[in-house]
Design an enzyme around this catalytic site. Structure first.
Site, PDB file in Angstrom:
ATOM      1  N   HIS A  13     -22.154   1.167 -51.949  1.00 32.20           N
ATOM      2  CA  HIS A  13     -21.324   2.096 -51.176  1.00 32.20           C
ATOM      3  C   HIS A  13     -21.176   1.619 -49.727  1.00 32.20           C
ATOM      4  CE1 HIS A  13     -22.177   4.889 -54.598  1.00 32.20           C
ATOM      5  NE2 HIS A  13     -20.889   5.117 -54.412  1.00 32.20           N
ATOM      6  N   HIS A  17     -16.480  -1.512 -50.979  1.00 29.49           N
ATOM      7  CA  HIS A  17     -16.093  -0.556 -52.029  1.00 29.49           C
ATOM      8  C   HIS A  17     -14.882   0.254 -51.560  1.00 29.49           C
ATOM      9  CE1 HIS A  17     -16.150   2.681 -54.955  1.00 29.49           C
ATOM     10  NE2 HIS A  17     -16.475   3.573 -54.032  1.00 29.49           N
ATOM     11  N   HIS A  53     -13.139   7.850 -48.548  1.00 23.93           N
ATOM     12  CA  HIS A  53     -13.737   8.774 -49.518  1.00 23.93           C
ATOM     13  C   HIS A  53     -15.263   8.679 -49.635  1.00 23.93           C
ATOM     14  CE1 HIS A  53     -14.078   5.325 -52.141  1.00 23.93           C
ATOM     15  NE2 HIS A  53     -14.835   6.056 -52.924  1.00 23.93           N
ATOM     16  N   ASP A  54     -15.878   7.601 -49.130  1.00 24.21           N
ATOM     17  CA  ASP A  54     -17.346   7.475 -49.185  1.00 24.21           C
ATOM     18  C   ASP A  54     -17.931   7.232 -47.792  1.00 24.21           C
ATOM     19  OD1 ASP A  54     -18.208   7.911 -51.822  1.00 24.21           O
ATOM     20  OD2 ASP A  54     -17.634   5.895 -52.458  1.00 24.21           O
TER      21      ASP A  54
END
Ligand SMILES: [Zn+2]
Length: 279
Positions: A13, A17, A53-54
């Site tokens: 992560h 990614h 999103h992360d």
């Protein structure tokens, strides 16, 4: 700013990614079904959501945050803890950068809410809810992409696909991602062992293997999602992704000798067509 907000020490992560998911999202937004009807605002939101999103992912999962009484788990009351944090972090970056400062407060707020709804859709524990709704829409053929709600729902599904599309890449790429995610799971397991916490599922390096995790991941999450996506977007790209996924699952189930090496490609992947997701 987005790149710096990812933790480069996370095996999986990290900003790579995020870039990978953004690239996949870009490909899905180009699909004819979507491309025709998306507004520039939808495209901006789709790409922003993919890139952020992360954001600030700590490299451990929600279960770990809850059982270690992490402040984020307390803040978000144990519900979509990571996704809520990624969203709020993205909003704070957008405000700090002034990206949407030319908009009225009401428009900016509405975009921030939509961004949140996209990022929250990546909570893998809620996949079934989305999948059931997606399947029902496809069965009834009642998705109308001139309707903004339906477009938003499809953006959520596209982002969910982009987030877990690693097994739909060619074997030599898919295999690298598989090793990275497993490394992150196992390092969480190591921390849990050191702290005398119960080991989270998939995190015990003495019980699981990369292949075993991947076969479960593909069978229970990736295959069901991408088979519906291919019904919605019946295109060469979808066919290539399904074909990669099928052959990757086969390779994990029956690893040929040459797959044991780190850089060698499987015989089957050599014969597969290389789509835009493979470049
Ligand atoms: Zn992700």
């Amino acid at each position: 700013m987005v790149q710096e907000a990812y933790h480069s020490q996370n095996p999986y992560h990290n900003a790579l990614h995020a870039a990978d998911v953004t690239q996949a999202m870009y490909c899905y937004l180009q699909e004819p079904q979507l491309f025709e009807s998306l507004t520039s605002c939808d495209i901006l939101l789709g790409l922003l959501a993919a890139a952020t999103h992360d954001l600030d992912h700590p490299g451990v999962n929600q279960t770990f945050l809850i059982k270690s009484s992490h402040h984020l788990a307390l803040l978000y009351q144990n519900s979509s803890v990571l996704e809520n944090h990624h969203w709020k972090f993205a909003v704070s970056l957008m405000r700090e950068s002034g990206l949407l400062s030319h908009l009225s407060n009401a428009d900016r707020q509405s975009l921030e809410e939509r961004l949140g709804s996209l990022i929250l859709a990546t909570d893998i524990s809620r996949q079934n809810e989305y999948l059931i709704e997606f399947r029902a829409h496809l069965d009834r053929a009642d998705l109308h992409l001139n309707n903004s709600q339906d477009r938003h729902f499809i953006l959520q599904m596209a982002l969910k696909c982009a987030d877990i599309c690693n097994p739909c890449r060619p074997w030599h790429l898919s295999k690298l991602w598989s090793h990275k995610i497993t490394e992150e799971f196992f390092s969480q397991g190591d921390i849990e062992r050191r702290r005398n916490l119960d080991l989270s599922i998939l995190c015990d390096r003495n019980t699981y293997s990369v292949g075993k995790i991947q076969i479960g991941f593909i069978s229970f999450l990736v295959e069901p999602l991408f088979s519906e996506w291919a019904r919605f977007s019946d295109t060469p790209l979808s066919h290539i992704m399904i074909s990669h996924m099928t052959s990757n699952k086969f390779n994990w189930s029956y690893p040929p000798q040459e797959n044991m090496g780190e850089t060698t490609q499987s015989t089957s992947s050599k014969t597969l067509p290389q789509g835009s997701l493979g470049s």
